[in-house]
Motif scaffolding. Structure first.
Motif, PDB file in Angstrom:
ATOM      1  N   ALA A   1       0.594  -1.076   0.012  1.00  0.00           N
ATOM      2  CA  ALA A   1       0.076  -0.059  -0.053  1.00  0.00           C
ATOM      3  C   ALA A   1       1.101   1.234   0.003  1.00  0.00           C
ATOM      4  O   ALA A   1       0.499   2.177  -0.811  1.00  0.00           O
ATOM      5  CB  ALA A   1      -0.916   0.118   1.197  1.00  0.00           C
ATOM      6  N   VAL A   2       2.057   1.330   0.820  1.00  0.00           N
ATOM      7  CA  VAL A   2       2.889   2.643   0.840  1.00  0.00           C
ATOM      8  C   VAL A   2       3.504   2.436  -0.590  1.00  0.00           C
ATOM      9  O   VAL A   2       3.657   3.525  -1.222  1.00  0.00           O
ATOM     10  CB  VAL A   2       3.887   2.349   1.837  1.00  0.00           C
ATOM     11  CG1 VAL A   2       5.205   3.258   1.753  1.00  0.00           C
ATOM     12  CG2 VAL A   2       3.304   2.401   3.206  1.00  0.00           C
ATOM     13  N   GLY A   3       3.977   1.495  -1.159  1.00  0.00           N
ATOM     14  CA  GLY A   3       4.546   1.482  -2.413  1.00  0.00           C
ATOM     15  C   GLY A   3       3.659   2.015  -3.565  1.00  0.00           C
ATOM     16  O   GLY A   3       3.960   2.851  -4.249  1.00  0.00           O
ATOM     17  N   ARG A   4       2.270   1.723  -3.707  1.00  0.00           N
ATOM     18  CA  ARG A   4       1.360   2.225  -4.417  1.00  0.00           C
ATOM     19  C   ARG A   4       1.116   3.704  -4.281  1.00  0.00           C
ATOM     20  O   ARG A   4       0.827   4.503  -5.128  1.00  0.00           O
ATOM     21  CB  ARG A   4       0.006   1.345  -4.277  1.00  0.00           C
ATOM     22  CG  ARG A   4       0.056  -0.035  -4.771  1.00  0.00           C
ATOM     23  CD  ARG A   4      -1.239  -0.578  -4.952  1.00  0.00           C
ATOM     24  NE  ARG A   4      -2.030  -0.756  -3.607  1.00  0.00           N
ATOM     25  CZ  ARG A   4      -2.094  -1.764  -2.879  1.00  0.00           C
ATOM     26  NH1 ARG A   4      -1.302  -2.864  -3.168  1.00  0.00           N
ATOM     27  NH2 ARG A   4      -2.643  -1.724  -1.968  1.00  0.00           N
ATOM     28  N   LYS A   5       0.991   4.055  -2.804  1.00  0.00           N
ATOM     29  CA  LYS A   5       0.931   5.551  -2.617  1.00  0.00           C
ATOM     30  C   LYS A   5       1.925   6.281  -3.124  1.00  0.00           C
ATOM     31  O   LYS A   5       1.848   7.548  -3.670  1.00  0.00           O
ATOM     32  CB  LYS A   5       0.865   5.643  -1.259  1.00  0.00           C
ATOM     33  CG  LYS A   5       0.203   7.090  -0.704  1.00  0.00           C
ATOM     34  CD  LYS A   5      -1.237   7.131  -0.988  1.00  0.00           C
ATOM     35  CE  LYS A   5      -1.620   8.749  -0.665  1.00  0.00           C
ATOM     36  NZ  LYS A   5      -2.926   8.794  -1.015  1.00  0.00           N
ATOM     37  N   TRP A   6       3.225   5.709  -2.961  1.00  0.00           N
ATOM     38  CA  TRP A   6       4.480   6.430  -3.471  1.00  0.00           C
ATOM     39  C   TRP A   6       4.586   6.791  -5.111  1.00  0.00           C
ATOM     40  O   TRP A   6       4.532   7.844  -5.540  1.00  0.00           O
ATOM     41  CB  TRP A   6       5.685   5.712  -2.839  1.00  0.00           C
ATOM     42  CG  TRP A   6       6.837   6.240  -3.407  1.00  0.00           C
ATOM     43  CD1 TRP A   6       7.220   7.601  -3.855  1.00  0.00           C
ATOM     44  CD2 TRP A   6       8.433   5.761  -3.637  1.00  0.00           C
ATOM     45  NE1 TRP A   6       8.585   7.581  -4.227  1.00  0.00           N
ATOM     46  CE2 TRP A   6       9.248   6.471  -3.870  1.00  0.00           C
ATOM     47  CE3 TRP A   6       8.508   4.331  -3.097  1.00  0.00           C
ATOM     48  CZ2 TRP A   6      10.474   6.285  -3.998  1.00  0.00           C
ATOM     49  CZ3 TRP A   6       9.952   4.058  -3.278  1.00  0.00           C
ATOM     50  CH2 TRP A   6      11.084   4.853  -3.646  1.00  0.00           C
ATOM     51  N   GLU A   7       4.027   5.614  -5.515  1.00  0.00           N
ATOM     52  CA  GLU A   7       4.061   5.683  -7.310  1.00  0.00           C
ATOM     53  C   GLU A   7       3.101   6.566  -7.642  1.00  0.00           C
ATOM     54  O   GLU A   7       3.121   7.128  -8.662  1.00  0.00           O
ATOM     55  CB  GLU A   7       3.704   4.237  -7.736  1.00  0.00           C
ATOM     56  CG  GLU A   7       4.754   3.076  -7.586  1.00  0.00           C
ATOM     57  CD  GLU A   7       4.552   1.825  -7.967  1.00  0.00           C
ATOM     58  OE1 GLU A   7       3.454   1.753  -8.341  1.00  0.00           O
ATOM     59  OE2 GLU A   7       5.482   1.045  -8.078  1.00  0.00           O
ATOM     60  N   SER A   8       1.829   6.992  -7.126  1.00  0.00           N
ATOM     61  CA  SER A   8       0.920   7.636  -7.311  1.00  0.00           C
ATOM     62  C   SER A   8       0.928   9.243  -7.041  1.00  0.00           C
ATOM     63  O   SER A   8       0.187   9.897  -7.364  1.00  0.00           O
ATOM     64  CB  SER A   8      -0.540   7.033  -6.948  1.00  0.00           C
ATOM     65  OG  SER A   8      -0.631   6.937  -5.520  1.00  0.00           O
ATOM     66  N   SER A   9       2.057   9.555  -6.115  1.00  0.00           N
ATOM     67  CA  SER A   9       2.004  10.840  -5.383  1.00  0.00           C
ATOM     68  C   SER A   9       3.574  11.445  -5.535  1.00  0.00           C
ATOM     69  O   SER A   9       3.770  12.164  -4.655  1.00  0.00           O
ATOM     70  CB  SER A   9       1.733  10.821  -3.974  1.00  0.00           C
ATOM     71  OG  SER A   9       2.452   9.851  -3.065  1.00  0.00           O
ATOM     72  N   GLY A  10       4.103  11.062  -6.718  1.00  0.00           N
ATOM     73  CA  GLY A  10       5.353  11.732  -6.852  1.00  0.00           C
ATOM     74  C   GLY A  10       6.238  11.182  -5.796  1.00  0.00           C
ATOM     75  O   GLY A  10       6.636  10.023  -5.817  1.00  0.00           O
ATOM     76  N   ASP A  11       6.997  12.168  -5.178  1.00  0.00           N
ATOM     77  CA  ASP A  11       8.074  11.980  -4.315  1.00  0.00           C
ATOM     78  C   ASP A  11       7.563  11.669  -2.836  1.00  0.00           C
ATOM     79  O   ASP A  11       8.313  11.654  -2.003  1.00  0.00           O
ATOM     80  CB  ASP A  11       9.316  12.821  -4.200  1.00  0.00           C
ATOM     81  CG  ASP A  11      10.056  12.676  -5.469  1.00  0.00           C
ATOM     82  OD1 ASP A  11      10.115  11.675  -6.080  1.00  0.00           O
ATOM     83  OD2 ASP A  11      10.591  13.838  -5.992  1.00  0.00           O
TER      84      ASP A  11
END
Length: 352
Positions: A174-184
């Motif tokens: 979930a953290v990885g998906r959030k990172w990928e969808s919100s830039g840095d």
């Protein structure tokens, strides 16, 4: 007169708790977790009793308690004269409206889905254990002590396999998906969460029985260019629980170094982790599977486990297997050492 005599602002209390001001205001609107008094009747000002209530709310939600239930318990922190004023929490909705059931007239399906998916952490969790939600909230708040406590409890209650597959891995994804969808954004969340999970796994590994030193080890390595080591650390912890010897070589092991490690250690099995197809090195896997060692007339080669989603799409060559997850990988390796592979229940805890 000092402003603290009238309470502190929402921004100040949010900084103290390590949450966003939006979260604090949302708790006030949705669950009645609001201040007992407001400046000019409008602006929120939080007294020490109000802050104590919010701290309890944070503690409960971090442990996985649903927000509505946590709010009911947190409100008990305030004195009864404030809590029960006219059957209403000051600055919040009537107590009867604080916990709306799913499907009520004021809750739309879209709203209910959003609450179920993110559950206050801002991460796309989906249908997961409540411990996973608590870990996610602590990670977003960068609350290291709470993450450590939750991970210890998860391993103790559910066992390694269930803790990894149903709590640790879903939160990491979930953290990885959030990172990928919100830039840095959320990079710091992933780094801190990964460190605490790694620490918990290594702690679990050292509590297992002492491995038989004379037995051939299991070599664990990420293929060249692959940096994701946590799944291998979970496997290393599971093997340690069974008293099986391992050699962990970690991230991005060069082909030459892996070849030397295999020839020098004479492993019973080699686990190669690949997170993405771009890192899966099939030629290297075939080379490792064909590496023979031992005395003449009794030479042997290791079993190669192609672990991770990067190996999907091809049928494993002779001398290789592709486990579908941690539980299956533990069973495969255990059988190499004379085990039946049927003791996953002991390692896996209660499951779900």
């Amino acid at each position: 007169m000092n402003d603290t005599a009238h309470g502190i602002t929402t921004g100040a209390v949010a900084r103290r708790l390590g949450v966003s001001p939006t979260t604090v205001r949302s708790w006030d609107r949705r669950y009645g977790i609001g201040p007992a008094a407001r400046a000019d009747g409008r602006h929120r000002r939080w007294s020490p009793e109000d802050v104590a209530m919010l701290e309890e709310m944070c503690r409960l939600t971090s442990s996985g308690v649903p927000p509505a239930e946590a709010a009911r318990a947190a409100r008990q922190v305030r004195p009864p004269a404030v809590r029960d004023r006219g059957g209403e929490t000051a600055g919040g909705p009537p107590a009867a409206a604080l916990a709306e059931p799913a499907g009520s007239a004021t809750t739309t399906p879209a709203t209910e889905t959003a609450r179920r998916t993110t559950d206050g952490s801002g991460l796309p969790l989906g249908d997961v254990r409540h411990e996973c939600r608590g870990l996610a909230r602590a990670a977003v708040r960068l609350d290291g002590p709470v993450m450590e406590a939750l991970l210890r409890a998860a391993l103790a209650e559910h066992g390694l396999v269930a803790a990894w597959e149903e709590i640790m891995a879903p939160t990491l994804h979930a953290v990885g998906r959030k990172w990928e969808s919100s830039g840095d954004r959320y990079v710091e969340v992933e780094h801190l969460l990964s460190w605490h999970i790694s620490t918990a796994l290594r702690r679990a590994a050292v509590t297992g029985p002492e491995a038989v030193s004379a037995a051939s080890p299991v070599v664990l390595a990420c293929v060249p260019s692959e940096q994701h080591t946590l799944p291998l650390e979970a496997l290393a912890a599971g093997l340690a629980e069974r008293g099986l010897p391992t050699r962990m070589f970690g991230a991005a092991v060069p082909a030459e170094a892996l070849d030397a490690a295999v020839r020098r250690s004479g492993p019973a099995a080699v686990v190669l982790w690949s997170q993405a197809r771009s890192t899966a090195n099939h030629a290297l896997a075939r080379h490792v599977a064909g590496t023979a060692f031992g005395v003449r007339g009794a030479r042997t080669a290791p079993l190669v486990l192609l672990a991770g989603p990067g190996w999907l799409g091809r049928t494993p060559a002779p001398g290789m297997v592709r486990p579908t997850g941690l539980r299956e990988a533990l069973g495969i390796v255990s059988r190499l050492y004379g085990g039946t592979g049927e003791d996953e229940a002991r390692v896996g805890g209660t499951g779900r």
